[in-house]
Design a protein around this motif. Structure first.
Motif, short mmCIF file in Angstrom:
data_model
loop_
_atom_site.label_atom_id
_atom_site.label_comp_id
_atom_site.label_asym_id
_atom_site.label_seq_id
_atom_site.Cartn_x
_atom_site.Cartn_y
_atom_site.Cartn_z
N GLU A 77 0.88 -1.17 0.00
CA GLU A 77 0.00 0.00 0.00
C GLU A 77 0.92 1.21 0.00
OE1 GLU A 77 -1.28 1.87 3.28
OE2 GLU A 77 0.77 1.65 3.95
N THR A 79 0.33 4.36 1.82
CA THR A 79 0.21 5.35 2.89
C THR A 79 1.49 5.42 3.72
OG1 THR A 79 -2.15 4.95 2.99
CG2 THR A 79 -1.19 6.07 4.88
N ARG A 107 0.40 -7.65 -3.01
CA ARG A 107 -0.03 -8.43 -1.85
C ARG A 107 -0.12 -9.89 -2.29
NH1 ARG A 107 -4.79 -4.48 0.77
NH2 ARG A 107 -3.52 -2.59 0.68
N GLU A 109 -1.93 -12.47 -2.25
CA GLU A 109 -3.29 -12.92 -1.98
C GLU A 109 -3.62 -14.07 -2.91
OE1 GLU A 109 -6.10 -10.27 -0.55
OE2 GLU A 109 -5.31 -8.56 -1.64
N TYR A 116 -5.78 -9.22 -7.15
CA TYR A 116 -4.54 -9.56 -7.83
C TYR A 116 -3.37 -9.50 -6.86
CZ TYR A 116 -7.78 -8.03 -11.41
OH TYR A 116 -8.89 -7.88 -12.17
N GLN A 121 -3.25 1.27 -7.14
CA GLN A 121 -4.03 2.15 -6.26
C GLN A 121 -3.86 3.59 -6.70
OE1 GLN A 121 -2.97 1.82 -2.13
NE2 GLN A 121 -4.24 0.00 -1.82
N GLU A 125 -3.37 11.59 0.49
CA GLU A 125 -3.21 11.79 1.93
C GLU A 125 -3.26 13.29 2.20
OE1 GLU A 125 -3.09 8.92 3.50
OE2 GLU A 125 -2.45 7.67 1.81
N ARG A 257 -11.91 -1.78 8.52
CA ARG A 257 -10.71 -1.63 7.68
C ARG A 257 -9.69 -2.74 7.99
NH1 ARG A 257 -10.47 -0.16 4.02
NH2 ARG A 257 -8.69 1.17 3.75
N LEU A 259 -6.40 -2.50 7.52
CA LEU A 259 -5.09 -2.03 7.99
C LEU A 259 -5.22 -1.51 9.41
CD1 LEU A 259 -4.45 -0.34 4.62
CD2 LEU A 259 -2.71 -1.79 5.65
N TYR A 261 -3.62 1.01 11.15
CA TYR A 261 -3.16 2.32 11.64
C TYR A 261 -4.25 3.36 11.86
CZ TYR A 261 -2.63 2.66 6.49
OH TYR A 261 -2.82 2.59 5.14
N TYR A 262 -5.49 3.02 11.53
CA TYR A 262 -6.55 4.03 11.65
C TYR A 262 -6.90 4.31 13.11
CZ TYR A 262 -7.02 3.07 6.72
OH TYR A 262 -6.74 2.91 5.38
N GLN A 279 -15.15 -3.99 -2.61
CA GLN A 279 -14.64 -2.74 -2.05
C GLN A 279 -13.76 -2.02 -3.07
OE1 GLN A 279 -11.61 -1.31 1.05
NE2 GLN A 279 -12.82 -2.89 2.03
N GLY A 301 -6.65 9.90 4.73
CA GLY A 301 -6.40 9.56 3.33
C GLY A 301 -7.29 8.44 2.86
N GLY A 305 -9.11 1.34 -5.41
CA GLY A 305 -8.58 0.18 -6.12
C GLY A 305 -8.88 0.39 -7.60
#
Ligand code: HAM
Length: 415
Positions: A77, A79, A107, A109, A116, A121, A125, A257, A259, A261-262, A279, A301, A305
């Motif tokens: 990502e 950020t 990633r 995945e 993918y 992205q 921010e 979310r 991630l 860090y939020y 999403q 931020g 996708g």
């Protein structure tokens, strides 16, 4: 035959032209909001992502040792890289700082439609501000971008991870295990969350209370059920969004979310046409800079996708027609080849996209090729017409032909 690695794709010229077209629409919208583009490396010190991305991203991280024995990771990502860049180079600049980026992320995945291992992205921010206007500005830009692309069916959901974090901490979930619980709540896997939370000493009553909170969904009125300042805060965010013309938002305190860090407002946009991987955009407010050696700075931020949103547009029947080129020049005979080269050069100098037959093909075949590359006009260079300084201009869609002086070609083609 060697194929591209699993979960990656090749983009052929037609697809690439379409991608650039929509990418530039997003760039343009970011510009109208006063955001400026940055670019950071595709790989970083793995630590940058290990510090605060959360368990989901970690298990999908493409990490390896380089020849100098450094732990490197392909960015999952953008950020964390953007905030690292801010701490390294921009921390003294006047706030707020508004930046955006477009690029590939990686990633590990399980690939499927819309998911993918290498994906793109488009994100932004807004660094150094923590007001309801800040959050509204960011959500409103995301909404404008989706609109600019022409997607019709989508839904924005806005939540607040702060409430949920506070609630699970109060219930006895230790800070270092919060991500474990949030991950289950994110997917609404309450049955899997129960034993984990019980193990941490959370009572059944507190658990049900937390699950109910994640089911708080609806219009602004559901904020009456949200305790403390958070309800007020989100009401203000929605107020600013309405003022900026973003009206179709839903409150959903179950937005968790993936991630880690939020800290405050979080939001997601989804396109129902995409099924499981629906999403198309996610973001929220967070602090990361203090982890990378800077002062604590609040930011908000999001990232769209890009591949997914293009898929959703396709599912809605939106078609992009490749532009092709303006003109294809061909010579009728061997002795006109140099003249054809002169003609194509004069067109290019006039900023006209033009190609020329370089294979010495017969007229019928050359014209067939011209239509395959979607040339608007064919320019046929023949000895007899050239005596009067003329060429034959053939409209490829109608087949109409006319004689045009070489020096009049640019005006005729552009006009
Ligand atoms: P994220 O939700 O992990 O957030 O990713 C943003 C978007 O990237 C997702 O909504 C999804 O559309 C797309 N995406 C994620 N994984 C894949 C995949 N494997 N294949 C295709 N598309 C994918 C972030 O990355 C945050 N950095 C967003 C942000 C920016 N938050 C604050 N600032």
């Amino acid at each position: 035959m060697i194929q591209c690695p699993r979960g990656t794709r090749d983009f052929l010229p037609d697809e690439m032209e379409k991608r650039r077209f929509y990418e530039n629409k997003l760039r343009h919208t970011a510009g109208t909001f006063g955001f400026r583009e940055i670019e950071t490396p595709i790989f970083e010190d793995a630590e940058l992502f290990i510090l605060r991305s959360g368990p989901n991203v970690l298990k999908e991280l493409y990490a390896f040792k380089d020849k100098g024995d450094r732990e490197i990771a392909l960015r999952p990502e953008m950020t964390a890289p953007a905030i690292r860049m801010f701490v390294n180079n921009m921390s003294n600049e006047p706030k707020p700082i508004k930046i955006f980026y477009f690029g590939q992320c990686f990633r590990y995945e399980r690939p499927q439609s819309g998911r993918y291992r290498e994906f793109f992205q488009f994100g932004a921010e807004l660094i150094g501000s923590a007001t309801p206007e800040t959050d509204a500005e960011v959500i409103s830009m995301a909404a404008s971008m989706i609109k600019a692309l022409g997607l019709k069916e989508y839904k924005f959901r806005i939540g607040h991870i702060g409430v949920l974090r506070q609630r699970i901490a109060d219930a006895g979930v230790p800070a270092d295990r919060a991500a474990e619980v949030l991950q289950k709540l994110d997917k609404k896997l309450y049955d899997e969350a129960r034993p984990i939370m019980a193990d941490m000493g959370v009572t059944d009553e507190a658990m049900e209370d937390i699950f109910a909170l994640t089911e708080t969904v609806g219009g602004v009125e559901v904020l009456d059920r949200v305790p403390g300042d958070v309800g007020d805060y989100l009401r203000q965010v929605v107020g600013f969004l309405n003022a900026m013309g973003v009206v179709d938002v839903e409150i959903d305190l179950g937005v968790v979310r993936g991630l880690d860090y939020y800290t405050g407002m979080v939001f997601e946009a989804e396109a129902p046409s995409l099924g499981a991987e629906k999403q198309i955009c996610g973001g929220g407010s967070y602090t990361l800079s203090e982890l990378f050696g800077g002062e604590k700075v609040f930011s908000t931020g999001f990232a769209i996708g890009f591949d997914r949103i293009l898929l959703a547009m396709e599912k809605e029947g939106q078609v992009y027609e490749p532009k092709g080129i303006d003109a294809y020049v061909l010579s009728v005979s061997e002795d006109m080849r140099l003249k054809a080269a002169e003609v194509v050069a004069s067109l290019r100098a006039a900023d006209i996209s033009a190609d020329v037959d370089i294979m010495g093909r017969k007229m019928a075949k050359a014209l067939k090729y011209a239509s395959s590359i979607k040339a608007r006009y064919a320019i046929i260079v023949g000895a007899k017409e050239m005596e009067d300084g003329c060429v034959t201009l053939r409209d490829m869609s109608t087949g109409d032909q006319e004689l045009v002086k070489v020096e009049d070609l640019p005006a005729r083609i552009l006009g």
